[in-house]
Design a protein around this motif. Structure first.
Motif, PDB file in Angstrom:
ATOM      1  N   VAL A  46      69.807  24.837  67.786  1.00  0.00           N
ATOM      2  CA  VAL A  46      69.853  26.483  68.195  1.00  0.00           C
ATOM      3  C   VAL A  46      69.356  27.135  67.024  1.00  0.00           C
ATOM      4  O   VAL A  46      70.367  27.162  66.098  1.00  0.00           O
ATOM      5  CB  VAL A  46      70.941  26.873  68.830  1.00  0.00           C
ATOM      6  N   TYR A  47      68.416  27.587  66.812  1.00  0.00           N
ATOM      7  CA  TYR A  47      68.088  28.309  65.683  1.00  0.00           C
ATOM      8  C   TYR A  47      68.144  29.820  65.691  1.00  0.00           C
ATOM      9  O   TYR A  47      68.046  30.628  66.865  1.00  0.00           O
ATOM     10  CB  TYR A  47      66.357  28.179  65.620  1.00  0.00           C
ATOM     11  N   PRO A  48      68.634  30.247  64.644  1.00  0.00           N
ATOM     12  CA  PRO A  48      68.967  31.875  64.702  1.00  0.00           C
ATOM     13  C   PRO A  48      67.503  32.630  65.044  1.00  0.00           C
ATOM     14  O   PRO A  48      66.530  32.351  64.578  1.00  0.00           O
ATOM     15  CB  PRO A  48      69.474  32.244  63.533  1.00  0.00           C
ATOM     16  N   ARG A  49      67.689  33.856  65.482  1.00  0.00           N
ATOM     17  CA  ARG A  49      66.437  34.679  65.890  1.00  0.00           C
ATOM     18  C   ARG A  49      66.111  35.365  64.573  1.00  0.00           C
ATOM     19  O   ARG A  49      66.815  35.879  63.819  1.00  0.00           O
ATOM     20  CB  ARG A  49      66.567  35.870  66.819  1.00  0.00           C
ATOM     21  N   THR A  50      64.693  35.356  64.423  1.00  0.00           N
ATOM     22  CA  THR A  50      64.314  35.923  63.263  1.00  0.00           C
ATOM     23  C   THR A  50      63.770  37.533  63.356  1.00  0.00           C
ATOM     24  O   THR A  50      62.677  37.416  64.516  1.00  0.00           O
ATOM     25  CB  THR A  50      63.268  35.237  62.532  1.00  0.00           C
ATOM     26  N   GLY A  51      63.996  38.394  62.851  1.00  0.00           N
ATOM     27  CA  GLY A  51      63.405  39.694  63.153  1.00  0.00           C
ATOM     28  C   GLY A  51      62.522  39.981  62.064  1.00  0.00           C
ATOM     29  O   GLY A  51      61.787  39.228  61.242  1.00  0.00           O
ATOM     30  N   ASP A  52      61.841  41.034  62.435  1.00  0.00           N
ATOM     31  CA  ASP A  52      60.837  41.530  61.394  1.00  0.00           C
ATOM     32  C   ASP A  52      61.363  41.635  59.932  1.00  0.00           C
ATOM     33  O   ASP A  52      60.608  41.445  58.914  1.00  0.00           O
ATOM     34  CB  ASP A  52      60.133  42.992  61.770  1.00  0.00           C
ATOM     35  N   GLU A  53      62.672  41.978  59.561  1.00  0.00           N
ATOM     36  CA  GLU A  53      63.094  42.265  58.435  1.00  0.00           C
ATOM     37  C   GLU A  53      63.217  40.950  57.626  1.00  0.00           C
ATOM     38  O   GLU A  53      62.874  40.699  56.569  1.00  0.00           O
ATOM     39  CB  GLU A  53      64.457  42.942  58.427  1.00  0.00           C
ATOM     40  N   ALA A  54      63.633  39.816  58.285  1.00  0.00           N
ATOM     41  CA  ALA A  54      63.771  38.555  57.829  1.00  0.00           C
ATOM     42  C   ALA A  54      62.475  37.959  57.545  1.00  0.00           C
ATOM     43  O   ALA A  54      62.152  37.430  56.426  1.00  0.00           O
ATOM     44  CB  ALA A  54      64.598  37.490  58.842  1.00  0.00           C
ATOM     45  N   MET A  55      61.488  38.378  58.185  1.00  0.00           N
ATOM     46  CA  MET A  55      59.877  37.578  57.835  1.00  0.00           C
ATOM     47  C   MET A  55      59.444  38.552  56.850  1.00  0.00           C
ATOM     48  O   MET A  55      58.637  37.873  55.916  1.00  0.00           O
ATOM     49  CB  MET A  55      59.107  37.998  59.359  1.00  0.00           C
ATOM     50  N   GLU A  56      59.801  39.671  56.524  1.00  0.00           N
ATOM     51  CA  GLU A  56      59.387  40.625  55.439  1.00  0.00           C
ATOM     52  C   GLU A  56      60.045  39.896  54.316  1.00  0.00           C
ATOM     53  O   GLU A  56      59.348  39.719  53.004  1.00  0.00           O
ATOM     54  CB  GLU A  56      59.573  42.088  55.534  1.00  0.00           C
ATOM     55  N   ARG A  57      61.174  39.558  54.304  1.00  0.00           N
ATOM     56  CA  ARG A  57      62.104  38.988  53.160  1.00  0.00           C
ATOM     57  C   ARG A  57      61.267  37.669  52.876  1.00  0.00           C
ATOM     58  O   ARG A  57      61.255  37.354  51.550  1.00  0.00           O
ATOM     59  CB  ARG A  57      63.369  38.778  53.311  1.00  0.00           C
ATOM     60  N   ILE A  58      61.356  36.962  53.818  1.00  0.00           N
ATOM     61  CA  ILE A  58      60.310  35.532  53.261  1.00  0.00           C
ATOM     62  C   ILE A  58      59.074  35.724  52.771  1.00  0.00           C
ATOM     63  O   ILE A  58      58.893  35.168  51.643  1.00  0.00           O
ATOM     64  CB  ILE A  58      60.271  34.809  54.589  1.00  0.00           C
ATOM     65  N   LYS A  59      58.366  36.750  53.227  1.00  0.00           N
ATOM     66  CA  LYS A  59      57.019  36.788  52.786  1.00  0.00           C
ATOM     67  C   LYS A  59      57.265  37.241  51.036  1.00  0.00           C
ATOM     68  O   LYS A  59      56.508  36.867  50.258  1.00  0.00           O
ATOM     69  CB  LYS A  59      56.155  37.843  53.410  1.00  0.00           C
ATOM     70  N   LEU A  60      58.202  38.186  50.906  1.00  0.00           N
ATOM     71  CA  LEU A  60      58.660  38.718  49.372  1.00  0.00           C
ATOM     72  C   LEU A  60      58.989  37.503  48.436  1.00  0.00           C
ATOM     73  O   LEU A  60      58.520  37.389  47.481  1.00  0.00           O
ATOM     74  CB  LEU A  60      59.478  39.729  49.382  1.00  0.00           C
ATOM     75  N   VAL A  61      59.805  36.563  49.058  1.00  0.00           N
ATOM     76  CA  VAL A  61      60.198  35.469  48.362  1.00  0.00           C
ATOM     77  C   VAL A  61      59.160  34.641  48.052  1.00  0.00           C
ATOM     78  O   VAL A  61      59.066  33.951  46.954  1.00  0.00           O
ATOM     79  CB  VAL A  61      61.538  34.985  48.994  1.00  0.00           C
ATOM     80  N   SER A  62      58.362  34.504  48.898  1.00  0.00           N
ATOM     81  CA  SER A  62      57.127  33.511  48.734  1.00  0.00           C
ATOM     82  C   SER A  62      56.208  34.044  47.710  1.00  0.00           C
ATOM     83  O   SER A  62      55.791  33.338  46.916  1.00  0.00           O
ATOM     84  CB  SER A  62      56.433  33.233  50.040  1.00  0.00           C
ATOM     85  N   GLN A  63      55.716  35.207  47.670  1.00  0.00           N
ATOM     86  CA  GLN A  63      55.032  35.981  46.633  1.00  0.00           C
ATOM     87  C   GLN A  63      55.707  35.784  45.377  1.00  0.00           C
ATOM     88  O   GLN A  63      55.064  35.549  44.323  1.00  0.00           O
ATOM     89  CB  GLN A  63      54.748  37.380  47.060  1.00  0.00           C
ATOM     90  N   GLU A  64      57.036  36.194  45.377  1.00  0.00           N
ATOM     91  CA  GLU A  64      57.874  36.053  43.863  1.00  0.00           C
ATOM     92  C   GLU A  64      57.602  34.520  43.306  1.00  0.00           C
ATOM     93  O   GLU A  64      57.603  34.356  42.160  1.00  0.00           O
ATOM     94  CB  GLU A  64      59.258  36.449  43.997  1.00  0.00           C
ATOM     95  N   ASN A  65      57.856  33.580  44.524  1.00  0.00           N
ATOM     96  CA  ASN A  65      58.050  32.272  44.001  1.00  0.00           C
ATOM     97  C   ASN A  65      56.622  31.660  43.394  1.00  0.00           C
ATOM     98  O   ASN A  65      56.564  30.966  42.336  1.00  0.00           O
ATOM     99  CB  ASN A  65      58.093  31.273  45.233  1.00  0.00           C
ATOM    100  N   ALA A  66      55.326  32.108  43.830  1.00  0.00           N
ATOM    101  CA  ALA A  66      53.999  32.026  43.426  1.00  0.00           C
ATOM    102  C   ALA A  66      53.768  32.727  42.153  1.00  0.00           C
ATOM    103  O   ALA A  66      53.279  31.969  41.466  1.00  0.00           O
ATOM    104  CB  ALA A  66      52.839  32.530  44.567  1.00  0.00           C
TER     105      ALA A  66
END
Length: 105
Positions: A46-66
């Motif tokens: 059972v995976y937790p639901r991902t909202g728009d805020e979580a997806m935006e946070r993932i994008k920001l962290v991915s950009q910072e990682n790059a």
């Protein structure tokens, strides 16, 4: 006699029950903390639901990682140059510097 046996077994059963529930809670906490999916009663993930805020946070962290990876690459390159300068023989380094100072023919 049955009452005496029940009085002797009851504390042990209570301790076993509390320990079992505590272990289940601790295991669930570790799963959530480390990002593992929880399981339903049938053992399916059972995976937790991902909202728009979580997806935006993932994008920001991915950009910072790059960005950090690119910066780390340049730091490694600079460190390699410094290591070469430090470990080279002094005469060879001086000759390279003098070769750069001479005008090109």
């Amino acid at each position: 006699m049955n009452l005496d046996v029940l009085n002797a077994i009851a504390p042990v059963a209570a301790i076993i029950g509390i320990t079992t529930v505590g272990g289940w809670v601790f295991t669930t906490w570790l799963r959530v903390k480390n990002g593992y999916p929880l399981e339903n009663s049938w053992g399916k993930a059972v995976y937790p639901r991902t909202g728009d805020e979580a997806m935006e946070r993932i994008k920001l962290v991915s950009q910072e990682n790059a960005q950090l990876r690119a910066e780390l690459g340049s730091v490694k390159d600079r460190l390699a140059v410094i290591e070469r300068i430090v470990t080279d023989e002094s005469g060879r380094l001086a000759s390279e510097i003098e070769a750069l100072r001479r005008p090109a023919n």
